[in-house]
Motif scaffolding. Sequence first.
Motif, mmCIF file in Angstrom:
data_model
loop_
_atom_site.group_PDB
_atom_site.id
_atom_site.type_symbol
_atom_site.label_atom_id
_atom_site.label_comp_id
_atom_site.label_asym_id
_atom_site.label_seq_id
_atom_site.Cartn_x
_atom_site.Cartn_y
_atom_site.Cartn_z
ATOM 1 N N HIS A 152 0.852 -1.186 0.000
ATOM 2 C CA HIS A 152 0.000 0.000 0.000
ATOM 3 C C HIS A 152 0.890 1.239 0.000
ATOM 4 O O HIS A 152 1.633 1.468 0.961
ATOM 5 C CB HIS A 152 -0.916 0.003 1.217
ATOM 6 C CG HIS A 152 -1.761 1.234 1.338
ATOM 7 N ND1 HIS A 152 -2.831 1.477 0.504
ATOM 8 C CD2 HIS A 152 -1.681 2.293 2.160
ATOM 9 C CE1 HIS A 152 -3.371 2.632 0.830
ATOM 10 N NE2 HIS A 152 -2.697 3.151 1.828
ATOM 11 N N GLU A 153 0.833 2.008 -1.085
ATOM 12 C CA GLU A 153 1.619 3.239 -1.226
ATOM 13 C C GLU A 153 3.092 3.017 -0.887
ATOM 14 O O GLU A 153 3.710 3.795 -0.165
ATOM 15 C CB GLU A 153 1.019 4.346 -0.364
ATOM 16 C CG GLU A 153 -0.385 4.732 -0.798
ATOM 17 C CD GLU A 153 -1.014 5.815 0.067
ATOM 18 O OE1 GLU A 153 -0.427 6.200 1.105
ATOM 19 O OE2 GLU A 153 -2.117 6.274 -0.310
ATOM 20 N N GLY A 154 3.644 1.909 -1.396
ATOM 21 C CA GLY A 154 5.060 1.608 -1.220
ATOM 22 C C GLY A 154 5.421 0.908 0.076
ATOM 23 O O GLY A 154 6.546 0.448 0.243
ATOM 24 N N THR A 155 4.499 0.810 1.008
ATOM 25 C CA THR A 155 4.765 0.124 2.273
ATOM 26 C C THR A 155 4.267 -1.309 2.170
ATOM 27 O O THR A 155 3.170 -1.562 1.676
ATOM 28 C CB THR A 155 4.064 0.836 3.449
ATOM 29 O OG1 THR A 155 4.511 2.190 3.494
ATOM 30 C CG2 THR A 155 4.391 0.162 4.768
ATOM 31 N N GLU A 156 5.101 -2.247 2.643
ATOM 32 C CA GLU A 156 4.770 -3.662 2.574
ATOM 33 C C GLU A 156 4.338 -4.192 3.936
ATOM 34 O O GLU A 156 4.945 -3.873 4.963
ATOM 35 C CB GLU A 156 5.973 -4.460 2.059
ATOM 36 C CG GLU A 156 6.361 -4.101 0.642
ATOM 37 C CD GLU A 156 7.419 -5.019 0.059
ATOM 38 O OE1 GLU A 156 7.921 -5.925 0.773
ATOM 39 O OE2 GLU A 156 7.750 -4.843 -1.130
ATOM 40 N N TYR A 157 3.282 -5.013 3.927
ATOM 41 C CA TYR A 157 2.756 -5.651 5.123
ATOM 42 C C TYR A 157 2.715 -7.153 4.859
ATOM 43 O O TYR A 157 1.985 -7.601 3.968
ATOM 44 C CB TYR A 157 1.344 -5.138 5.440
ATOM 45 C CG TYR A 157 1.293 -3.637 5.618
ATOM 46 C CD1 TYR A 157 1.539 -3.057 6.852
ATOM 47 C CD2 TYR A 157 1.012 -2.800 4.533
ATOM 48 C CE1 TYR A 157 1.506 -1.677 7.022
ATOM 49 C CE2 TYR A 157 0.972 -1.418 4.688
ATOM 50 C CZ TYR A 157 1.216 -0.866 5.931
ATOM 51 O OH TYR A 157 1.185 0.499 6.084
ATOM 52 N N GLY A 158 3.486 -7.915 5.621
ATOM 53 C CA GLY A 158 3.582 -9.352 5.399
ATOM 54 C C GLY A 158 2.625 -10.155 6.263
ATOM 55 O O GLY A 158 2.348 -9.796 7.417
ATOM 56 N N PHE A 159 2.141 -11.259 5.699
ATOM 57 C CA PHE A 159 1.237 -12.180 6.382
ATOM 58 C C PHE A 159 1.687 -13.601 6.062
ATOM 59 O O PHE A 159 2.138 -13.869 4.943
ATOM 60 C CB PHE A 159 -0.200 -11.990 5.895
ATOM 61 C CG PHE A 159 -0.716 -10.587 6.076
ATOM 62 C CD1 PHE A 159 -1.397 -10.224 7.227
ATOM 63 C CD2 PHE A 159 -0.507 -9.623 5.093
ATOM 64 C CE1 PHE A 159 -1.875 -8.926 7.405
ATOM 65 C CE2 PHE A 159 -0.970 -8.319 5.261
ATOM 66 C CZ PHE A 159 -1.654 -7.977 6.421
ATOM 67 N N TYR A 160 1.563 -14.498 7.035
ATOM 68 C CA TYR A 160 1.974 -15.872 6.779
ATOM 69 C C TYR A 160 1.172 -16.836 7.639
ATOM 70 O O TYR A 160 0.477 -16.434 8.582
ATOM 71 C CB TYR A 160 3.467 -16.060 7.047
ATOM 72 C CG TYR A 160 3.872 -15.850 8.486
ATOM 73 C CD1 TYR A 160 3.920 -16.916 9.378
ATOM 74 C CD2 TYR A 160 4.196 -14.584 8.967
ATOM 75 C CE1 TYR A 160 4.284 -16.718 10.697
ATOM 76 C CE2 TYR A 160 4.563 -14.378 10.280
ATOM 77 C CZ TYR A 160 4.606 -15.455 11.143
ATOM 78 O OH TYR A 160 4.963 -15.257 12.459
ATOM 79 N N GLY A 161 1.276 -18.125 7.302
ATOM 80 C CA GLY A 161 0.589 -19.144 8.075
ATOM 81 C C GLY A 161 0.821 -20.523 7.501
ATOM 82 O O GLY A 161 1.583 -20.706 6.548
ATOM 83 N N SER A 162 0.140 -21.481 8.114
ATOM 84 C CA SER A 162 0.231 -22.877 7.710
ATOM 85 C C SER A 162 -1.155 -23.396 7.362
ATOM 86 O O SER A 162 -2.137 -23.037 8.014
ATOM 87 C CB SER A 162 0.792 -23.726 8.856
ATOM 88 O OG SER A 162 2.083 -23.304 9.199
ATOM 89 N N PHE A 163 -1.197 -24.244 6.360
ATOM 90 C CA PHE A 163 -2.437 -24.921 5.995
ATOM 91 C C PHE A 163 -2.494 -26.230 6.787
ATOM 92 O O PHE A 163 -1.687 -27.120 6.570
ATOM 93 C CB PHE A 163 -2.492 -25.208 4.490
ATOM 94 C CG PHE A 163 -2.551 -23.976 3.642
ATOM 95 C CD1 PHE A 163 -3.709 -23.214 3.568
ATOM 96 C CD2 PHE A 163 -1.447 -23.560 2.912
ATOM 97 C CE1 PHE A 163 -3.771 -22.079 2.779
ATOM 98 C CE2 PHE A 163 -1.497 -22.425 2.119
ATOM 99 C CZ PHE A 163 -2.654 -21.677 2.055
#
Length: 163
Positions: free
Chosen positions: A75-86
Motif C-alpha cells: 500500500h503506497e510503497g509500504t509492505e505488510y507481510g502475512f503468513y501461516g500454515s495450511f
Amino acid sequence: MTSSQTRHRETEIAADPDVPLIRITREFDAPREKVFRAHVDPQLVAQWLGPDSTRTRIDQWDCRTGGSYRYVSIHEGTEYGFYGSFHEVRPDELIVQTFTFEGMPDGVALEKLAVEDLGDGRSRLTTTSLCDSFADRDAMLASGMDVGVTEGYAKLDDILARG
C-alpha cells in the motif's frame, strides 16, 4: 455478464460476544469449486485479496494439508507481510489455516474457510477467525480488515463472472 454488470453481494462480518472470534459470511453467484479454486490458486488469490488500494504479492503458496504460505500487501510503497500454515485442505470444501500479521507475530488466528453448495451455480463461503484474545480480535476488526474483505470479495465476484 460483463464486469460492470456483476452483482456484488453483501458481506456479513460479525464478532462473537462470547469468544474472540470473527465470522464472515458471503454468497457468490458461482459454483463451490470455482470459489474454492479462487482461494487455493496463488495467481487468483493475488488478483482479489485485499482492498482496492493495495497490491498483493505471493511469496510462497503451498495450499495443501501441511503446506504454508506468505504474502505481502503493498500500500503506497509500504509492505505488510502475512503468513501461516495450511492444517487441512479438502478440495472444494474446507481450508483450516493459521494467519499471522508479521507486525504482530504473537497474535496467531486459527481460520476455517468452508464453502457450501447452494444449488443453481451459487455458493456460500463462511470464514471464522479465532484469535488469541478479545484484544487481538478487536485490533483485527479495527485495522480496516472489513474494507479489505468487502472490496476483495467484490473483486472476486468480477473474476468469477469472467470465468
